[in-house]
Scaffold this active site. Structure first.
Site, PDB file in Angstrom:
ATOM      1  N   HIS A  99     -41.617   8.386 -56.034  1.00 52.92           N
ATOM      2  CA  HIS A  99     -40.470   8.018 -56.269  1.00 52.92           C
ATOM      3  C   HIS A  99     -39.814   6.817 -55.720  1.00 52.92           C
ATOM      4  O   HIS A  99     -38.857   6.723 -55.534  1.00 52.92           O
ATOM      5  CB  HIS A  99     -39.477   9.115 -56.016  1.00 52.92           C
ATOM      6  CG  HIS A  99     -39.471  10.480 -56.914  1.00 52.92           C
ATOM      7  ND1 HIS A  99     -40.006  10.487 -58.101  1.00 52.92           N
ATOM      8  CD2 HIS A  99     -39.249  11.777 -56.632  1.00 52.92           C
ATOM      9  CE1 HIS A  99     -40.082  11.820 -58.555  1.00 52.92           C
ATOM     10  NE2 HIS A  99     -39.589  12.619 -57.618  1.00 52.92           N
ATOM     11  N   HIS A 173     -32.914  12.926 -61.673  1.00 44.75           N
ATOM     12  CA  HIS A 173     -33.655  14.200 -61.063  1.00 44.75           C
ATOM     13  C   HIS A 173     -32.826  15.305 -60.894  1.00 44.75           C
ATOM     14  O   HIS A 173     -32.739  15.917 -60.119  1.00 44.75           O
ATOM     15  CB  HIS A 173     -34.141  13.980 -59.778  1.00 44.75           C
ATOM     16  CG  HIS A 173     -35.385  14.281 -59.279  1.00 44.75           C
ATOM     17  ND1 HIS A 173     -35.536  15.787 -59.000  1.00 44.75           N
ATOM     18  CD2 HIS A 173     -36.658  14.037 -59.188  1.00 44.75           C
ATOM     19  CE1 HIS A 173     -36.825  16.331 -58.589  1.00 44.75           C
ATOM     20  NE2 HIS A 173     -37.595  14.899 -58.630  1.00 44.75           N
ATOM     21  N   GLU A 310     -37.149  15.400 -66.361  1.00 41.38           N
ATOM     22  CA  GLU A 310     -37.032  13.980 -66.069  1.00 41.38           C
ATOM     23  C   GLU A 310     -37.746  13.062 -67.105  1.00 41.38           C
ATOM     24  O   GLU A 310     -38.839  12.990 -67.354  1.00 41.38           O
ATOM     25  CB  GLU A 310     -37.697  14.010 -64.617  1.00 41.38           C
ATOM     26  CG  GLU A 310     -37.325  14.730 -63.689  1.00 41.38           C
ATOM     27  CD  GLU A 310     -38.465  14.798 -62.380  1.00 41.38           C
ATOM     28  OE1 GLU A 310     -38.857  13.750 -61.751  1.00 41.38           O
ATOM     29  OE2 GLU A 310     -38.690  15.798 -62.065  1.00 41.38           O
TER      30      GLU A 310
END
Length: 344
Positions: A99, A173, A310
């Site tokens: 991420h 998210h 996502e």
């Protein structure tokens, strides 16, 4: 629109409410979704997981509801090659980058502007990421616009611009739980996805680079009435057992933006969420690693207590041929839209 303090470092909670008493709560801390509250008349139900302060996100789960970037998901070996040059990223997930790295977009305080219209209201978050931040080349400018409409759509518009070729594959998210109480798992939710293939994972939860046909497996969500998530939680199928549920990218079939790409069905029939996106895939994650209850809004979050949708380019695309392009070029701006539509 309402703005309230959400922390001690300038963090704010910005609440938008439409004519149907749907409330979208956003924070400049991570440009995140904090609340999505639907009014059923006899009850109000928060449809997403979240905390009551910025401090809790920092200490418990900074990804929850947040904007993720520069690159969502894992980059294998925390490195990539671009234009003949190798770039080394932070290793914040074993030997891999997850991420975007430590102290990435999810932990930053974004600038914001509120815009109110006749049938919708928006918050525009913006932030700059300097050249080589977390190892990524290029000075990156980005804007992220959340819009709540009177037709109960939560629209997320992404825009970015770079002065040097770089990687960019953002997502949001947010975790959904459509139960009356978040102490209940999402095992009783049904999911539809307009997808015939999913990306398989290695034992290190990295993409293998293979797109697997979902037909005949617990990953087949192509029934428009939806499939129970519990099927994957109790399955002996190797890819489910690997992650104790789902943590996989699903490749969307070709269809126009106006087509529903997915639907999450609540267990009591009171609410469902339709998904629209121009992205080629969606990573479905079902809160698999939670081994002990986590305090949340005076209650507890449990294992399999939420599901993310996502939308993004395929994870680790830079390292897998046939996974698409996540390179952002100075000659063209990045633009993308995802919509979560509440039906109740």
């Amino acid at each position: 629109m309402d703005v309230a303090a959400f922390g001690e470092k300038g963090e704010k909670l910005i609440s938008l409410t439409n004519k149907n008493n749907v409330t979208l709560g956003l924070s400049n801390h991570g440009a995140r979704i904090v609340n999505l509250i639907a009014d059923f008349g006899t009850e109000q139900r928060n449809l997403v997981l979240g905390f009551e302060s910025a401090k809790e996100y920092d200490e418990i789960d900074s990804y929850l509801g947040a904007s993720i970037g520069r690159v969502a998901g894992r980059i294998s070996g925390a490195k990539f090659e671009l234009d003949g040059k190798e770039f080394q990223l932070e290793k914040n997930d074993g030997e891999n980058n997850l991420h975007g790295g430590v102290n990435s977009f999810d932990r930053k305080i974004w600038d914001y502007e509120m815009i109110e219209g006749d049938e919708q209201a928006s918050v525009v978050f913006s932030i700059d990421s300097p050249h080589m931040e977390n190892g990524f080349p290029g000075n990156l400018k980005q804007k992220l616009t959340y819009t709540l409409t009177d037709s109960n759509q939560v629209k997320i518009d992404y825009w970015a611009q770079t002065d040097e070729r770089t990687l960019y594959n953002p997502t949001n998210h947010v975790y959904f739980n459509l139960n009356p109480k978040i102490t209940e798992t999402v095992a009783n939710h049904r999911l539809y996805l307009d997808s015939d293939f999913f990306g398989s994972l290695t034992e290190d939860v990295l993409p293998t680079g293979e797109k697997v046909a979902s037909a005949g497996t617990p990953f087949d969500f192509n029934d428009k009435e939806g499939r129970l998530l519990a099927d994957g939680f109790t399955s002996d199928y190797a890819q489910n057992k690997l992650v104790n549920g789902f943590d996989h990218p699903f490749v969307f079939n070709d269809s126009p933006f106006e087509s529903i790409k997915g639907t999450l069905f609540g267990p009591d029939g009171k609410v469902k969420i339709n998904l629209y996106t121009d992205q080629p895939s969606v990573v479905v994650y079902t809160t698999n690693q939670l081994n002990a209850p986590v305090s949340m809004r005076g209650s507890t979050q449990v294992q399999h207590g939420g599901i993310t949708l996502e939308t993004q380019g395929l994870p680790d695309a830079i390292n897998h041929e046939g996974f698409g392009n996540i390179i952002l070029d100075p000659a063209s701006d990045y633009q993308s839209t995802t919509i979560f539509e509440l039906i109740f």
